[in-house]
Motif scaffolding. Structure first.
Motif, PDB file in Angstrom:
ATOM      1  N   LYS A  69      42.046  45.782  46.389  1.00 10.32           N
ATOM      2  CA  LYS A  69      43.062  45.535  45.345  1.00 10.32           C
ATOM      3  C   LYS A  69      43.609  44.118  45.415  1.00 10.32           C
ATOM      4  O   LYS A  69      43.814  43.476  44.381  1.00 10.32           O
ATOM      5  CB  LYS A  69      44.192  46.562  45.477  1.00 10.32           C
ATOM      6  N   GLN A  70      43.860  43.608  46.614  1.00  9.73           N
ATOM      7  CA  GLN A  70      44.420  42.258  46.752  1.00  9.73           C
ATOM      8  C   GLN A  70      43.455  41.210  46.194  1.00  9.73           C
ATOM      9  O   GLN A  70      43.884  40.258  45.535  1.00  9.73           O
ATOM     10  CB  GLN A  70      44.771  41.955  48.211  1.00  9.73           C
ATOM     11  N   ALA A  71      42.171  41.380  46.436  1.00  9.26           N
ATOM     12  CA  ALA A  71      41.179  40.441  45.910  1.00  9.26           C
ATOM     13  C   ALA A  71      41.111  40.522  44.383  1.00  9.26           C
ATOM     14  O   ALA A  71      40.986  39.501  43.708  1.00  9.26           O
ATOM     15  CB  ALA A  71      39.814  40.714  46.531  1.00  9.26           C
ATOM     16  N   ALA A  72      41.221  41.734  43.839  1.00  7.97           N
ATOM     17  CA  ALA A  72      41.220  41.898  42.382  1.00  7.97           C
ATOM     18  C   ALA A  72      42.468  41.277  41.770  1.00  7.97           C
ATOM     19  O   ALA A  72      42.406  40.625  40.723  1.00  7.97           O
ATOM     20  CB  ALA A  72      41.108  43.372  42.015  1.00  7.97           C
ATOM     21  N   LEU A  73      43.611  41.447  42.431  1.00  5.81           N
ATOM     22  CA  LEU A  73      44.852  40.822  41.952  1.00  5.81           C
ATOM     23  C   LEU A  73      44.740  39.293  41.977  1.00  5.81           C
ATOM     24  O   LEU A  73      45.177  38.615  41.040  1.00  5.81           O
ATOM     25  CB  LEU A  73      46.035  41.268  42.806  1.00  5.81           C
ATOM     26  N   ALA A  74      44.153  38.766  43.044  1.00  3.09           N
ATOM     27  CA  ALA A  74      43.967  37.318  43.146  1.00  3.09           C
ATOM     28  C   ALA A  74      43.077  36.813  42.011  1.00  3.09           C
ATOM     29  O   ALA A  74      43.350  35.759  41.428  1.00  3.09           O
ATOM     30  CB  ALA A  74      43.376  36.958  44.510  1.00  3.09           C
ATOM     31  N   LEU A  75      42.038  37.552  41.682  1.00  2.00           N
ATOM     32  CA  LEU A  75      41.161  37.173  40.574  1.00  2.00           C
ATOM     33  C   LEU A  75      41.948  37.141  39.269  1.00  2.00           C
ATOM     34  O   LEU A  75      41.869  36.170  38.513  1.00  2.00           O
ATOM     35  CB  LEU A  75      39.993  38.152  40.450  1.00  2.00           C
ATOM     36  N   LEU A 117      34.077  36.844  30.181  1.00  2.00           N
ATOM     37  CA  LEU A 117      34.591  37.803  29.198  1.00  2.00           C
ATOM     38  C   LEU A 117      35.997  37.433  28.756  1.00  2.00           C
ATOM     39  O   LEU A 117      36.335  37.558  27.573  1.00  2.00           O
ATOM     40  CB  LEU A 117      34.558  39.218  29.778  1.00  2.00           C
ATOM     41  N   CYS A 118      36.792  36.944  29.669  1.00  2.00           N
ATOM     42  CA  CYS A 118      38.137  36.491  29.338  1.00  2.00           C
ATOM     43  C   CYS A 118      38.062  35.311  28.365  1.00  2.00           C
ATOM     44  O   CYS A 118      38.772  35.275  27.362  1.00  2.00           O
ATOM     45  CB  CYS A 118      38.866  36.106  30.615  1.00  2.00           C
ATOM     46  N   LYS A 119      37.187  34.376  28.657  1.00  4.17           N
ATOM     47  CA  LYS A 119      36.994  33.203  27.794  1.00  4.17           C
ATOM     48  C   LYS A 119      36.530  33.627  26.400  1.00  4.17           C
ATOM     49  O   LYS A 119      36.870  32.991  25.403  1.00  4.17           O
ATOM     50  CB  LYS A 119      35.966  32.272  28.436  1.00  4.17           C
ATOM     51  N   ASP A 120      35.781  34.720  26.334  1.00  7.47           N
ATOM     52  CA  ASP A 120      35.309  35.242  25.049  1.00  7.47           C
ATOM     53  C   ASP A 120      36.376  36.067  24.328  1.00  7.47           C
ATOM     54  O   ASP A 120      36.110  36.639  23.272  1.00  7.47           O
ATOM     55  CB  ASP A 120      34.051  36.090  25.252  1.00  7.47           C
ATOM     56  N   GLY A 121      37.576  36.175  24.925  1.00  2.77           N
ATOM     57  CA  GLY A 121      38.695  36.808  24.255  1.00  2.77           C
ATOM     58  C   GLY A 121      38.946  38.264  24.586  1.00  2.77           C
ATOM     59  O   GLY A 121      39.803  38.894  23.978  1.00  2.77           O
ATOM     60  N   LEU A 122      38.201  38.819  25.531  1.00  2.00           N
ATOM     61  CA  LEU A 122      38.410  40.221  25.887  1.00  2.00           C
ATOM     62  C   LEU A 122      39.566  40.365  26.865  1.00  2.00           C
ATOM     63  O   LEU A 122      39.873  39.450  27.624  1.00  2.00           O
ATOM     64  CB  LEU A 122      37.143  40.808  26.518  1.00  2.00           C
ATOM     65  N   GLU A 123      40.197  41.529  26.841  1.00  2.00           N
ATOM     66  CA  GLU A 123      41.173  41.894  27.854  1.00  2.00           C
ATOM     67  C   GLU A 123      40.351  42.395  29.046  1.00  2.00           C
ATOM     68  O   GLU A 123      39.267  42.951  28.873  1.00  2.00           O
ATOM     69  CB  GLU A 123      42.097  42.993  27.340  1.00  2.00           C
ATOM     70  N   ILE A 124      40.862  42.216  30.252  1.00  2.00           N
ATOM     71  CA  ILE A 124      40.066  42.481  31.450  1.00  2.00           C
ATOM     72  C   ILE A 124      40.708  43.554  32.320  1.00  2.00           C
ATOM     73  O   ILE A 124      41.896  43.493  32.623  1.00  2.00           O
ATOM     74  CB  ILE A 124      39.899  41.193  32.291  1.00  2.00           C
ATOM     75  N   VAL A 125      39.881  44.513  32.733  1.00  2.00           N
ATOM     76  CA  VAL A 125      40.243  45.476  33.768  1.00  2.00           C
ATOM     77  C   VAL A 125      39.350  45.130  34.954  1.00  2.00           C
ATOM     78  O   VAL A 125      38.150  45.411  34.946  1.00  2.00           O
ATOM     79  CB  VAL A 125      40.008  46.935  33.318  1.00  2.00           C
ATOM     80  N   ALA A 126      39.933  44.453  35.936  1.00  2.00           N
ATOM     81  CA  ALA A 126      39.191  44.003  37.115  1.00  2.00           C
ATOM     82  C   ALA A 126      39.284  45.092  38.180  1.00  2.00           C
ATOM     83  O   ALA A 126      40.348  45.346  38.726  1.00  2.00           O
ATOM     84  CB  ALA A 126      39.781  42.696  37.637  1.00  2.00           C
ATOM     85  N   GLN A 139      44.960  36.625  38.699  1.00  2.00           N
ATOM     86  CA  GLN A 139      45.865  35.477  38.649  1.00  2.00           C
ATOM     87  C   GLN A 139      45.152  34.173  38.323  1.00  2.00           C
ATOM     88  O   GLN A 139      45.788  33.212  37.882  1.00  2.00           O
ATOM     89  CB  GLN A 139      46.625  35.356  39.964  1.00  2.00           C
ATOM     90  N   THR A 140      43.837  34.122  38.513  1.00  2.00           N
ATOM     91  CA  THR A 140      43.090  32.895  38.223  1.00  2.00           C
ATOM     92  C   THR A 140      42.551  32.852  36.797  1.00  2.00           C
ATOM     93  O   THR A 140      42.066  31.808  36.355  1.00  2.00           O
ATOM     94  CB  THR A 140      41.894  32.707  39.185  1.00  2.00           C
ATOM     95  N   LEU A 141      42.608  33.966  36.075  1.00  2.00           N
ATOM     96  CA  LEU A 141      42.059  34.008  34.724  1.00  2.00           C
ATOM     97  C   LEU A 141      42.921  33.189  33.767  1.00  2.00           C
ATOM     98  O   LEU A 141      44.145  33.235  33.823  1.00  2.00           O
ATOM     99  CB  LEU A 141      41.946  35.451  34.236  1.00  2.00           C
ATOM    100  N   GLU A 142      42.267  32.448  32.889  1.00  2.00           N
ATOM    101  CA  GLU A 142      42.976  31.661  31.882  1.00  2.00           C
ATOM    102  C   GLU A 142      43.150  32.529  30.642  1.00  2.00           C
ATOM    103  O   GLU A 142      42.244  32.652  29.816  1.00  2.00           O
ATOM    104  CB  GLU A 142      42.195  30.390  31.577  1.00  2.00           C
ATOM    105  N   LEU A 143      44.335  33.138  30.529  1.00  2.00           N
ATOM    106  CA  LEU A 143      44.614  34.097  29.465  1.00  2.00           C
ATOM    107  C   LEU A 143      45.327  33.427  28.297  1.00  2.00           C
ATOM    108  O   LEU A 143      46.173  32.556  28.494  1.00  2.00           O
ATOM    109  CB  LEU A 143      45.493  35.230  29.994  1.00  2.00           C
ATOM    110  N   GLU A 144      44.992  33.858  27.091  1.00  2.00           N
ATOM    111  CA  GLU A 144      45.754  33.472  25.912  1.00  2.00           C
ATOM    112  C   GLU A 144      47.099  34.189  25.976  1.00  2.00           C
ATOM    113  O   GLU A 144      47.235  35.191  26.693  1.00  2.00           O
ATOM    114  CB  GLU A 144      44.988  33.884  24.645  1.00  2.00           C
ATOM    115  N   ARG A 195      33.610  37.907  39.566  1.00  2.00           N
ATOM    116  CA  ARG A 195      34.577  36.884  39.120  1.00  2.00           C
ATOM    117  C   ARG A 195      34.018  36.099  37.943  1.00  2.00           C
ATOM    118  O   ARG A 195      34.722  35.863  36.959  1.00  2.00           O
ATOM    119  CB  ARG A 195      34.930  35.938  40.268  1.00  2.00           C
ATOM    120  N   ALA A 196      32.756  35.712  38.043  1.00  2.00           N
ATOM    121  CA  ALA A 196      32.140  34.943  36.956  1.00  2.00           C
ATOM    122  C   ALA A 196      32.084  35.766  35.672  1.00  2.00           C
ATOM    123  O   ALA A 196      32.347  35.243  34.577  1.00  2.00           O
ATOM    124  CB  ALA A 196      30.741  34.488  37.370  1.00  2.00           C
TER     125      ALA A 196
END
Length: 94
Positions: free
Chosen positions: A42-48, A28-37, A50-55, A22-23
């Protein structure tokens, strides 16, 4: 590859739903990358995701994969490729 692709770099992070994963995804999201979690859960990855602050033009997806299964790995890479067109960074945190 049939998705619309941005110019952002794409990071695939395994073990994404765990504390370290998660960290890593959030940084990486904060640094502007697109994320493949990627996670076995799967449910835990989906929950993660949803918490990402995306542009507005930044995306993140969740993929379930068992890294001990070759077919699952192939499916993971195909799904990420279909979504983003490429993978620039791989963090093997699993």
């Amino acid at each position: 590859m049939n998705a619309t692709h941005s110019n952002r770099r794409v990071a695939l992070v395994t073990g994404a739903a765990g504390e370290l994963g998660r960290a890593i995804c959030k940084r990486l999201c904060k640094d502007g990358l697109e994320i493949v979690a990627v996670d076995l859960n799967k449910q835990a990855a989906l929950a993660l995701v949803q918490t990402l602050e995306l542009e507005p033009d930044q995306r993140a997806i969740a993929i379930q994969a068992d890294l001990g299964d070759e077919g699952s790995i192939v499916a993971m890479v195909n799904e990420a490729g279909n979504a983003f067109g490429r993978i620039d960074v791989v963090v093997n945190n699993a």
